[in-house]
Every structure is written in structure tokens, then in C-alpha cells.
Design a protein around this motif. Structure first.
Motif, mmCIF file in Angstrom:
data_model
loop_
_atom_site.group_PDB
_atom_site.id
_atom_site.type_symbol
_atom_site.label_atom_id
_atom_site.label_comp_id
_atom_site.label_asym_id
_atom_site.label_seq_id
_atom_site.Cartn_x
_atom_site.Cartn_y
_atom_site.Cartn_z
ATOM 1 N N ASP A 41 3.523 5.728 -20.873
ATOM 2 C CA ASP A 41 3.854 5.987 -21.840
ATOM 3 C C ASP A 41 4.211 4.114 -22.565
ATOM 4 O O ASP A 41 5.854 4.755 -22.604
ATOM 5 C CB ASP A 41 3.903 7.162 -22.529
ATOM 6 C CG ASP A 41 3.061 6.409 -24.287
ATOM 7 O OD1 ASP A 41 2.192 5.594 -24.728
ATOM 8 O OD2 ASP A 41 3.760 7.357 -24.599
ATOM 9 N N LYS A 42 3.678 3.076 -22.696
ATOM 10 C CA LYS A 42 4.301 1.801 -23.692
ATOM 11 C C LYS A 42 4.685 2.315 -25.039
ATOM 12 O O LYS A 42 5.170 1.266 -25.260
ATOM 13 C CB LYS A 42 3.377 1.129 -23.264
ATOM 14 C CG LYS A 42 2.753 0.293 -22.300
ATOM 15 C CD LYS A 42 2.703 -1.499 -22.186
ATOM 16 C CE LYS A 42 2.667 -2.108 -21.235
ATOM 17 N NZ LYS A 42 2.812 -2.940 -21.392
ATOM 18 N N SER A 43 4.403 3.904 -25.468
ATOM 19 C CA SER A 43 4.639 2.999 -26.930
ATOM 20 C C SER A 43 6.352 3.892 -26.696
ATOM 21 O O SER A 43 6.989 4.322 -28.194
ATOM 22 C CB SER A 43 3.701 4.099 -27.607
ATOM 23 O OG SER A 43 3.067 5.816 -26.831
ATOM 24 N N ASN A 44 6.580 4.430 -25.706
ATOM 25 C CA ASN A 44 7.933 4.968 -25.706
ATOM 26 C C ASN A 44 8.767 4.296 -24.741
ATOM 27 O O ASN A 44 8.311 3.361 -24.513
ATOM 28 C CB ASN A 44 8.038 6.852 -24.365
ATOM 29 C CG ASN A 44 8.939 7.122 -23.805
ATOM 30 O OD1 ASN A 44 10.184 6.180 -23.688
ATOM 31 N ND2 ASN A 44 8.831 8.015 -23.448
ATOM 32 N N PRO A 45 10.154 3.619 -25.259
ATOM 33 C CA PRO A 45 11.005 3.163 -25.126
ATOM 34 C C PRO A 45 10.992 2.566 -23.432
ATOM 35 O O PRO A 45 11.370 1.349 -22.698
ATOM 36 C CB PRO A 45 12.506 2.876 -25.759
ATOM 37 C CG PRO A 45 12.281 3.745 -27.083
ATOM 38 C CD PRO A 45 10.471 4.605 -26.404
ATOM 39 N N GLY A 47 9.388 4.095 -20.845
ATOM 40 C CA GLY A 47 7.652 3.806 -20.885
ATOM 41 C C GLY A 47 7.616 1.773 -20.778
ATOM 42 O O GLY A 47 7.182 1.679 -19.888
ATOM 43 N N TYR A 48 7.675 1.874 -21.693
ATOM 44 C CA TYR A 48 7.323 0.594 -21.844
ATOM 45 C C TYR A 48 8.447 -0.541 -20.825
ATOM 46 O O TYR A 48 7.863 -1.403 -20.776
ATOM 47 C CB TYR A 48 7.952 -0.186 -23.160
ATOM 48 C CG TYR A 48 8.193 -1.396 -23.867
ATOM 49 C CD1 TYR A 48 6.383 -1.656 -24.150
ATOM 50 C CD2 TYR A 48 8.744 -2.130 -23.506
ATOM 51 C CE1 TYR A 48 6.269 -3.306 -24.336
ATOM 52 C CE2 TYR A 48 8.515 -3.194 -24.306
ATOM 53 C CZ TYR A 48 7.387 -4.021 -24.992
ATOM 54 O OH TYR A 48 7.212 -5.338 -24.863
ATOM 55 N N CYS A 49 9.745 -0.114 -20.991
ATOM 56 C CA CYS A 49 10.683 -0.413 -20.027
ATOM 57 C C CYS A 49 10.394 -0.254 -18.272
ATOM 58 O O CYS A 49 9.835 -1.665 -17.622
ATOM 59 C CB CYS A 49 11.721 0.173 -19.759
ATOM 60 S SG CYS A 49 12.629 -0.591 -21.223
ATOM 61 N N VAL A 50 9.549 0.529 -18.298
ATOM 62 C CA VAL A 50 9.079 1.091 -16.557
ATOM 63 C C VAL A 50 7.539 0.045 -16.202
ATOM 64 O O VAL A 50 8.238 -0.696 -14.723
ATOM 65 C CB VAL A 50 9.808 2.135 -16.511
ATOM 66 C CG1 VAL A 50 8.364 2.707 -15.637
ATOM 67 C CG2 VAL A 50 10.367 3.050 -17.030
ATOM 68 N N GLN A 51 7.465 0.409 -17.623
ATOM 69 C CA GLN A 51 5.865 -0.455 -17.111
ATOM 70 C C GLN A 51 6.236 -1.769 -16.878
ATOM 71 O O GLN A 51 5.205 -2.507 -16.573
ATOM 72 C CB GLN A 51 5.125 -0.067 -18.229
ATOM 73 C CG GLN A 51 3.514 1.117 -18.343
ATOM 74 C CD GLN A 51 3.426 1.899 -17.535
ATOM 75 O OE1 GLN A 51 2.591 0.622 -16.686
ATOM 76 N NE2 GLN A 51 3.896 2.975 -16.505
#
Length: 111
Positions: A41-45, A47-51
Motif C-alpha cells: 500500500d503506497k499510502s502507508n509510509p 509500503g511507500y518505502c518498500v514499493q
């Protein structure tokens, strides 16, 4: 011996197959991450870093696969351009130093 047009088509097809392989591997790796939805999930910080790291890795891998070693002519051209740049920067530095030594002595007082 293939003609140049057929060689180009062959190279494009190989590149296309390599991209498909990367995409297939990327989708299989994405399935592994889908067990933890906050990682995708890119809205999660997190998830944003992982993506972001994941996409950077995929793009870097694609770049490395497409890079080629320069031939002798291209290498010589790059080496000459770098040497000219070093000479120009050295000349500018020498000139600035040469001009500012007397100016500095005048300002400080040269006692």
C-alpha cells in the motif's frame, strides 16, 4: 549472415523477451509481498518505502541488462573529453589562484 534489418528485429525481440521475464519475476515477487498488505500500500509510509525500493531495484536491473561495454573508439572519445575537462578546470583554478594572491596581499597589507 542476417541482414541489418533482421538483426535489429532479433535484438528488439530479445529485449522484449527480457522485459517480459523481468515483469513475470516482478509479479511473482509481488505475490510474496501481498501476504502483508501494508507493504504493497503506497499510502502507508512503510509500503511507500518498500514499493519505492522495489521499483528502484527493477529499474536498476533493467538498466544493467541494457548497458553495453563501449568500444575502443567510444572509450577514446570519452577519455579525451574527460582530459580536456580536467585541463580546463585546472587552468581556471590556476588562474583564479594567480589573480587572488596579489589581491589578497594588497587587502591584508603585505607587512
Amino acid at each position: 549472415v542476417l541482414g541489418p534489418a533482421l538483426q535489429k528485429i532479433g535484438l528488439r525481440f530479445c529485449s522484449f523477451l527480457a522485459q517480459k521475464k523481468i515483469h513475470r519475476e516482478a509479479s511473482s515477487n509481488m505475490d510474496k509481498l501481498s501476504s502483508m498488505p501494508f507493504l504493497t500500500d503506497k499510502s502507508n509510509p512503510v509500503g511507500y518505502c518498500v514499493q519505492g525500493a522495489y521499483e528502484f531495484g527493477i529499474d536498476s536491473r533493467r538498466l544493467i541488462q541494457r548497458c553495453t561495454k563501449p568500444d575502443a573508439k567510444e572509450f577514446k572519445k570519452i577519455a579525451v573529453a574527460c582530459a580536456i575537462g580536467f585541463c580546463i578546470m585546472g587552468f581556471i583554478g590556476y588562474t583564479v589562484k594567480l589573480v587572488f594572491i596579489p589581491i589578497n596581499n594588497i587587502i591584508v597589507g603585505g607587512s
